[in-house]
Design a protein around this motif. Structure first.
Motif, PDB file in Angstrom:
ATOM      1  N   GLY A  59       0.937   0.564  -9.560  1.00  0.00           N
ATOM      2  CA  GLY A  59      -0.787   0.329  -9.350  1.00  0.00           C
ATOM      3  C   GLY A  59      -1.226   1.285  -9.587  1.00  0.00           C
ATOM      4  O   GLY A  59      -1.115   2.543 -11.063  1.00  0.00           O
TER       5      GLY A  59
ATOM      6  N   GLY B 253       1.016   3.718   6.850  1.00  0.00           N
ATOM      7  CA  GLY B 253      -0.300   3.706   6.905  1.00  0.00           C
ATOM      8  C   GLY B 253      -1.547   4.163   6.374  1.00  0.00           C
ATOM      9  O   GLY B 253      -2.206   4.893   4.951  1.00  0.00           O
TER      10      GLY B 253
ATOM     11  N   SER C  52       0.231   6.190   3.021  1.00  0.00           N
ATOM     12  CA  SER C  52       0.012   5.495   1.625  1.00  0.00           C
ATOM     13  C   SER C  52      -1.401   5.321   1.448  1.00  0.00           C
ATOM     14  O   SER C  52      -2.044   6.224   0.016  1.00  0.00           O
ATOM     15  CB  SER C  52       0.066   3.899   2.227  1.00  0.00           C
ATOM     16  N   TYR C  53      -2.768   5.727   2.363  1.00  0.00           N
ATOM     17  CA  TYR C  53      -4.087   6.345   1.774  1.00  0.00           C
ATOM     18  C   TYR C  53      -4.254   7.814   1.413  1.00  0.00           C
ATOM     19  O   TYR C  53      -5.412   7.672   0.530  1.00  0.00           O
ATOM     20  CB  TYR C  53      -4.497   5.843   3.376  1.00  0.00           C
TER      21      TYR C  53
ATOM     22  N   ARG D 168      -3.332   7.153  -2.049  1.00  0.00           N
ATOM     23  CA  ARG D 168      -3.917   6.509  -3.175  1.00  0.00           C
ATOM     24  C   ARG D 168      -5.337   7.453  -3.211  1.00  0.00           C
ATOM     25  O   ARG D 168      -5.886   7.813  -4.187  1.00  0.00           O
ATOM     26  CB  ARG D 168      -4.558   5.779  -2.316  1.00  0.00           C
TER      27      ARG D 168
ATOM     28  N   GLN E 219      11.587   2.786   0.380  1.00  0.00           N
ATOM     29  CA  GLN E 219       9.498   1.891   0.903  1.00  0.00           C
ATOM     30  C   GLN E 219       9.520   1.297   2.157  1.00  0.00           C
ATOM     31  O   GLN E 219      10.108   0.564   2.850  1.00  0.00           O
ATOM     32  CB  GLN E 219       9.654   1.201  -0.161  1.00  0.00           C
TER      33      GLN E 219
ATOM     34  N   ASP F  13       4.824  -0.135   5.935  1.00  0.00           N
ATOM     35  CA  ASP F  13       4.040   0.376   5.585  1.00  0.00           C
ATOM     36  C   ASP F  13       3.526   1.007   4.714  1.00  0.00           C
ATOM     37  O   ASP F  13       2.066   1.390   4.546  1.00  0.00           O
ATOM     38  CB  ASP F  13       2.902   1.045   7.249  1.00  0.00           C
TER      39      ASP F  13
ATOM     40  N   GLN G 107       2.407   1.848   1.183  1.00  0.00           N
ATOM     41  CA  GLN G 107       2.496   1.276  -0.220  1.00  0.00           C
ATOM     42  C   GLN G 107       3.029   0.120  -1.730  1.00  0.00           C
ATOM     43  O   GLN G 107       3.208  -0.621  -1.947  1.00  0.00           O
ATOM     44  CB  GLN G 107       0.853   1.174  -0.880  1.00  0.00           C
ATOM     45  N   TYR G 108       3.786   1.398  -1.453  1.00  0.00           N
ATOM     46  CA  TYR G 108       4.938   2.072  -2.886  1.00  0.00           C
ATOM     47  C   TYR G 108       5.874   2.475  -2.238  1.00  0.00           C
ATOM     48  O   TYR G 108       6.609   2.981  -1.464  1.00  0.00           O
ATOM     49  CB  TYR G 108       4.332   2.625  -3.970  1.00  0.00           C
TER      50      TYR G 108
ATOM     51  N   TYR H 191       6.051   5.915  -6.353  1.00  0.00           N
ATOM     52  CA  TYR H 191       4.371   7.625  -5.507  1.00  0.00           C
ATOM     53  C   TYR H 191       5.506   8.993  -6.536  1.00  0.00           C
ATOM     54  O   TYR H 191       4.419   9.038  -7.088  1.00  0.00           O
ATOM     55  CB  TYR H 191       5.206   7.443  -4.324  1.00  0.00           C
TER      56      TYR H 191
END
Length: 225
Positions: free
Chosen positions: A33, A79, A82-83, A86, A109, A112, A114-115, A120
């Motif tokens: 990403g 989740g 992950s946020y 980001r 991983q 939930d 993302q990567y 990361y």
């Protein structure tokens, strides 16, 4: 000798290219990403210098409950973390939480997320290639999966960033020690002392292993001609 996985407490007292990263991580954005603000998103912010901008994110997504992996706050554990990552790809405490999450779930991983954990670290290094703490954490992760050559390369790169910071040399030395690189840990212990860092733990651990030796005496300065 088994490699310790846990993040050593020494790192918590101070919380350009990639070197020998996993093959898929070298693909960069295509696999892990892009590092950029998403539409309607927040960040990304450097955890070292823009921490105040992350307070609101931590309040809703990285509470003590989430950090301790006891449950999610605004979403699931995966989740919420992950946020967080980001908004701040080099968030040191977030990376440590991911390491513990991977260890607990025995999955690179967890649910939930993302990567993968390798992604990361790839994202953190692309975002802040000069972040020494990220390099040390990555070395510990690589050590936990028995990729010791890559772990050592990360620490060697971290050493080039340490400058005259005795605390950084100490922490790199502690990481070397935990991964079983005693000769390199000794060199960092000497460097920490040379740069005025007084904590004795690294020297004590090296002595207990029979790996300590005093630094060679400094050469006297040449007399002016």
């Amino acid at each position: 000798m088994p490699v310790r996985f846990t993040v050593h407490a020494a790192i918590t007292i101070f919380v350009n290219a990639m070197v020998l990263v996993p093959a898929h991580a070298q693909q960069g954005a295509s696999a892990c990403g892009p590092i950029q603000r998403e539409a309607g998103g927040y960040g990304p912010y450097d955890y070292r210098t823009q921490r105040s901008a992350l307070e609101i994110v931590e309040r809703f997504h990285f509470t003590p409950k989430v950090e301790a992996l006891l449950g999610g706050q605004s979403a699931t554990i995966g989740g919420d973390i992950s946020y967080l990552m980001r908004t701040s790809p080099n968030h040191h405490r977030g990376l440590m939480a991911i390491m513990r999450f991977v260890e607990r779930t025995r999955s690179p991983q967890p649910r939930d997320m993302q990567y993968s954990i390798d992604c990361y670290f790839d994202r953190a290094i692309r975002f802040t290639p000069d972040d020494v703490i990220v390099r040390m954490l990555f070395a510990r992760h690589l050590g936990s999966i028995k990729n010791l050559a890559a772990a050592k390369a990360q620490l060697e790169f971290a050493t080039t960033l340490a400058g005259d910071n005795g605390l950084t040399h100490f922490n790199i030395g502690m990481t070397y020690f935990d991964l079983g690189f005693y000769d390199e840990a000794l060199v960092r212990a000497h460097a920490a002392r040379e740069h005025g860092f007084p904590r004795p733990e690294l020297e004590t651990r090296l002595r207990e292993k029979g790996k300590w030796s005093d630094p060679p005496p400094s050469k006297p300065a040449s007399a002016p001609g």
